[in-house]
Design a protein around this motif. Structure first.
Motif, PDB file in Angstrom:
ATOM      1  N   GLU A   1       0.875  -1.180   0.000  1.00 48.24           N
ATOM      2  CA  GLU A   1       0.000   0.000   0.000  1.00 48.24           C
ATOM      3  C   GLU A   1       0.906   1.222   0.000  1.00 48.24           C
ATOM      4  O   GLU A   1       1.743   1.360   0.893  1.00 48.24           O
TER       5      GLU A   1
ATOM      6  N   HIS B   1      -1.925   5.099   0.897  1.00 46.91           N
ATOM      7  CA  HIS B   1      -3.310   4.633   1.059  1.00 46.91           C
ATOM      8  C   HIS B   1      -3.932   4.120  -0.232  1.00 46.91           C
ATOM      9  O   HIS B   1      -5.162   4.131  -0.376  1.00 46.91           O
ATOM     10  N   SER B   2      -3.100   3.670  -1.167  1.00 50.85           N
ATOM     11  CA  SER B   2      -3.671   3.119  -2.398  1.00 50.85           C
ATOM     12  C   SER B   2      -2.714   2.092  -3.012  1.00 50.85           C
ATOM     13  O   SER B   2      -1.840   1.573  -2.324  1.00 50.85           O
TER      14      SER B   2
ATOM     15  N   ARG C   1      -6.325  -0.798   2.416  1.00 54.89           N
ATOM     16  CA  ARG C   1      -6.871   0.247   1.529  1.00 54.89           C
ATOM     17  C   ARG C   1      -6.473  -0.022   0.090  1.00 54.89           C
ATOM     18  O   ARG C   1      -7.281   0.165  -0.834  1.00 54.89           O
TER      19      ARG C   1
END
Ligand SMILES: Cc1cc2nc3c(=O)[nH]c(=O)nc-3n(C[C@H](O)[C@H](O)[C@H](O)COP(=O)(O)O)c2cc1C
Length: 196
Positions: free
Chosen positions: A96, A99-100, A133
């Protein structure tokens, strides 16, 4: 008499960073799966694909990949597309980042399109909070290419599944991975008529 083809599962190593943690995770998946009955009896094969090794440029295809009919301009894209085409299902090993999803794996996903279709995807993520996430984002991204993410996931924690820089997966992870792998195989086998 025809011999059934094995189901071919690709473990996609999605981080390209020098010193990446993903490499140990990908090798763990390959080693664990080597002991699964379906792999031992030859009905499933497992192959490790390292995104870094394909040396893909940042999306530079003049034609939108979904409209290119697999006729990509860049040799590296063609090599990558052929490798993905040859597989029936995938396990993405994804960190990650902010957060992506990691940009290198997203780019590798974006540069081709039909090669992903009507196949199953399992997600093995890692991060401070298990990379969850990134996984949620992958579920939405994969769906756009008709790549079906299975419900289960393996979410590895930087503070629970590593001892410093050494990958030390908790005991429960072996079972989680086994379950994820079996689901990827069964879903991708069920989708086989759509790929035909
Ligand atoms: C650019 C970047 C962004 C990051 N962002 C996150 C994050 O949002 N959440 C998280 O849990 N870890 C984050 N981390 C820490 C990573 O989880 C950790 O560095 C991990 O080892 C990265 O995977 P890799 O070693 O395979 O590249 C980030 C790391 C990098 C390099």
């Amino acid at each position: 008499m025809t011999t059934a083809q094995p189901t071919k599962i690709g473990i996609i190593l999605g981080s390209t960073r020098p010193g990446r943690r993903g490499e140990a995770v990908a090798h763990w998946i390959v080693e664990q799966s080597a002991g699964y009955p379906s792999v031992v009896d030859g009905s499933v094969t497992v192959e490790l694909l390292d995104v870094a090794a394909f040396d893909l440029s940042l999306l530079s295809e003049p034609t939108i990949p979904g409209a290119a009919n697999r006729k990509y301009e860049n040799p590296a894209t063609r090599t990558w597309g052929a490798a993905i085409d040859a597989l029936d299902g995938f396990i993405f090993v994804t960190p990650e980042y902010n957060h992506s999803v990691p940009a290198a794996l997203k780019n590798a996903f974006d540069v081709i399109y039909p090669e992903w279709g009507h196949k199953a995807l399992g997600l093995v993520s890692y991060g401070a909070d298990g990379g969850v996430r990134a996984v949620e984002h992958w579920r939405a991204i994969a769906a756009n290419a008709h790549l079906m993410a299975v419900r289960g996931q393996v979410s590895l924690g930087l503070f629970t599944d590593w001892d410093g820089d050494t990958f030390t997966p908790s005991e429960r992870r072996d079972g989680e991975l086994r379950s994820l792998f079996d689901h990827v195989v069964s879903v991708t086998n069920a989708l086989a008529p759509l790929r035909a």
